[in-house]
Design a protein around this motif. Structure first.
Motif, PDB file in Angstrom:
ATOM      1  N   ALA A 237      39.464  33.310  41.552  1.00  0.00           N
ATOM      2  CA  ALA A 237      39.696  34.491  42.385  1.00  0.00           C
ATOM      3  C   ALA A 237      40.787  35.364  41.797  1.00  0.00           C
ATOM      4  N   THR A 238      40.642  36.644  42.004  1.00  0.00           N
ATOM      5  CA  THR A 238      41.731  37.567  41.747  1.00  0.00           C
ATOM      6  C   THR A 238      42.097  38.231  43.059  1.00  0.00           C
ATOM      7  N   ASP A 289      41.725  41.410  36.587  1.00  0.00           N
ATOM      8  CA  ASP A 289      42.348  41.559  37.910  1.00  0.00           C
ATOM      9  C   ASP A 289      42.239  43.014  38.361  1.00  0.00           C
ATOM     10  N   PRO A 290      42.674  43.362  39.572  1.00  0.00           N
ATOM     11  CA  PRO A 290      42.515  44.735  40.058  1.00  0.00           C
ATOM     12  C   PRO A 290      43.145  45.796  39.162  1.00  0.00           C
ATOM     13  N   LEU A 307      46.845  47.233  45.356  1.00  0.00           N
ATOM     14  CA  LEU A 307      45.973  47.351  44.193  1.00  0.00           C
ATOM     15  C   LEU A 307      44.595  46.771  44.486  1.00  0.00           C
ATOM     16  N   LEU A 308      44.551  45.647  45.200  1.00  0.00           N
ATOM     17  CA  LEU A 308      43.267  45.030  45.527  1.00  0.00           C
ATOM     18  C   LEU A 308      42.412  45.978  46.355  1.00  0.00           C
ATOM     19  N   GLN A 309      43.010  46.627  47.339  1.00  0.00           N
ATOM     20  CA  GLN A 309      42.234  47.534  48.174  1.00  0.00           C
ATOM     21  C   GLN A 309      41.780  48.756  47.377  1.00  0.00           C
ATOM     22  N   GLY A 354      36.398  34.749  44.656  1.00  0.00           N
ATOM     23  CA  GLY A 354      37.113  35.424  45.729  1.00  0.00           C
ATOM     24  C   GLY A 354      37.823  36.680  45.254  1.00  0.00           C
ATOM     25  N   GLY A 355      38.317  37.455  46.214  1.00  0.00           N
ATOM     26  CA  GLY A 355      39.025  38.685  45.896  1.00  0.00           C
ATOM     27  C   GLY A 355      38.114  39.699  45.230  1.00  0.00           C
ATOM     28  N   LEU A 356      38.619  40.401  44.241  1.00  0.00           N
ATOM     29  CA  LEU A 356      37.812  41.402  43.537  1.00  0.00           C
ATOM     30  C   LEU A 356      36.635  40.761  42.815  1.00  0.00           C
ATOM     31  N   HIS A 357      36.775  39.521  42.380  1.00  0.00           N
ATOM     32  CA  HIS A 357      35.661  38.842  41.705  1.00  0.00           C
ATOM     33  C   HIS A 357      34.451  38.718  42.619  1.00  0.00           C
ATOM     34  N   ARG A 358      34.679  38.537  43.884  1.00  0.00           N
ATOM     35  CA  ARG A 358      33.570  38.491  44.836  1.00  0.00           C
ATOM     36  C   ARG A 358      32.840  39.831  44.859  1.00  0.00           C
ATOM     37  N   GLU A 359      33.602  40.923  44.834  1.00  0.00           N
ATOM     38  CA  GLU A 359      32.985  42.255  44.860  1.00  0.00           C
ATOM     39  C   GLU A 359      32.223  42.523  43.560  1.00  0.00           C
ATOM     40  N   LEU A 360      32.741  42.031  42.434  1.00  0.00           N
ATOM     41  CA  LEU A 360      32.032  42.198  41.164  1.00  0.00           C
ATOM     42  C   LEU A 360      30.720  41.422  41.176  1.00  0.00           C
TER      43      LEU A 360
END
Length: 419
Positions: A237-238, A289-290, A307-309, A354-360
């Motif tokens: 996760a990132t 990462d973001p 940054l994540l958002q 998780g995190g941005l990796h989930r969105e990717l």
């Protein structure tokens, strides 16, 4: 009331039934913890399933469930539920929504948050996240514990303990944050000891424990989310900054000899890439990462939101732009290369992101899976399922799991006979 002032338990209507109930309970007392964990993780929705999973008699399972209900941990619904053995209806089991909670705290580069989390991984209440994290860990942890104490005062809930998630490897047995690079905290900060003192000063009972945020996210997902049922679960996760990883083996976190295993953020995925905080170059930590995504897309991060958002918003709203899509593909390829290496070494039966990796993964699932399959030995022979994390605030839920674990191990010893 019984002679000792305690309320009667199920089956105490007369001396004979009380004696038989006590006998069944004594036989099943060692099963209280395993029974609670089965209900906690959703694996025993009925008394019939509980009986089968524990390998005890129906009477003993009933006594165990009654004791957990008397402790205020679960509810037993006698109305017919799913069929039990040979089609007989079975009582339904559920977490008591008014039961105790754990205080969960999370700190990350863009802020911190406190929450109350009940059994079953259910978030009962949260305090608004703060966007300023000072370089003094005692100040930050004092503030987040204070926010949690406020939630406890507002809700009036009994607290079983507190757990803290931090974006750093947490060394055992001392509980020191060895490399809180993204927080600007001193290396080796004694976060567990500081957290324990803050919890004690706030008048909160129970143990106070700390762990790495991705480790705790993986634990939460294994018990309550996308990792349920996996024997060898890899989580990558990132979050707000950097990349972390965790491995859950047979239901337990694999943390290595001193709590430092799975620092996957420092796998090299681009030898000519960006300089990393660790002194290397092209690590997953700075390539996927973001901030890496925003930079690759030609965006300058702003101070208004995390940054994540910002990265999530750009991926969602700007994916049609060539520069944004190219940046996403670059991160997917870097992430896939790192995952393939981990698959070759660890041979997991499931990967969750998780995190941005989930969105990717959502943005281009086939590309990521193809990169992993092409670069991993085992990927070509059948592939490893790659799934998105499903829990909101999974690091917070995982932090609560730290505090709940002593209760899961010994419910009666930790909570005592119901008052």
């Amino acid at each position: 009331m019984n002679g000792n002032g305690a309320p009667p338990r199920v089956g105490d209507a007369n001396g004979g039934s009380a004696a038989s109930a006590r006998t069944r309970l004594e036989r099943g007392r060692g099963a209280l913890g395993p029974a609670l964990e089965l209900v906690h993780t959703g694996r025993a929705p009925t008394r019939a399933v509980l009986t089968a999973e524990l390998g005890v008699t129906r009477a003993t399972a009933g006594a165990v469930a009654a004791e957990l209900e008397a402790l205020g941990l679960i509810r037993v619904d006698s109305r017919p539920g799913a069929g039990g053995a040979q089609g007989r209806p079975s009582h339904r089991l559920a977490i008591d929504e008014n039961g105790p909670v754990a205080l969960a705290a999370q700190v990350h580069p863009d802020g911190f948050r406190a929450a109350l989390v009940g059994l079953g991984g259910r978030i009962v209440a949260t305090a608004p996240g703060k966007l300023t994290v000072s370089e003094d860990p005692a100040q930050v942890l004092g503030a987040v514990v204070g926010a949690g104490a406020g939630l406890l005062a507002e809700t009036g809930r009994r607290c079983v303990g507190a757990g803290l998630a931090v974006p750093s490897a947490v060394a055992e047995p001392d509980g020191t944050a060895l490399n809180p690079l993204h927080l600007a905290w001193p290396a080796g900060s004694p976060v567990r000891a500081i957290f324990e003192q803050c919890v004690k000063d706030a008048g909160i009972d129970g143990p106070a424990l700390a762990g790495n945020d991705v480790n705790l996210a993986a634990l939460a997902e294994h018990r309550h989310g996308a990792g349920r049922g996996a024997q060898h679960l890899l989580c990558v996760a990132t979050g707000h900054r950097g990349v972390g990883g965790a491995l859950v083996l047979d239901g337990r976190l694999h943390s290595g000899s001193s709590g430092l295993a799975l620092e996957v953020g420092h796998l090299t995925v681009n030898p000519e890439g960006r300089a990393c905080h660790c002194g290397g170059r092209g690590c997953l930590d700075v390539e996927a990462d973001p901030l890496a995504f925003l930079t690759a897309a030609g965006r300058t991060p702003g101070p208004e939101v995390s940054l994540l958002q910002q990265a999530r918003d750009l991926l969602r709203d700007g994916y049609g732009e060539p520069a944004v899509r190219a940046a996403a593909e670059e991160l997917i390829d870097r992430l896939g290369l790192g995952l393939a290496g981990l698959v070759n070494i660890l041979n997991p039966d499931r990967i969750i992101l998780g995190g941005l990796h989930r969105e990717l993964l959502y943005a281009d699932p086939e590309r990521l899976r193809a990169v992993v399959a092409d670069r991993s030995l085992w990927g070509r022979s059948g592939g490893v399922p790659i799934l998105p994390c499903t829990l909101d605030h999974n690091s917070l839920v995982g932090a609560a799991e730290l505090a709940w674990q002593p209760v899961l191990d010994d419910p009666l010893g930790r909570l005592g006979t119901a008052a």
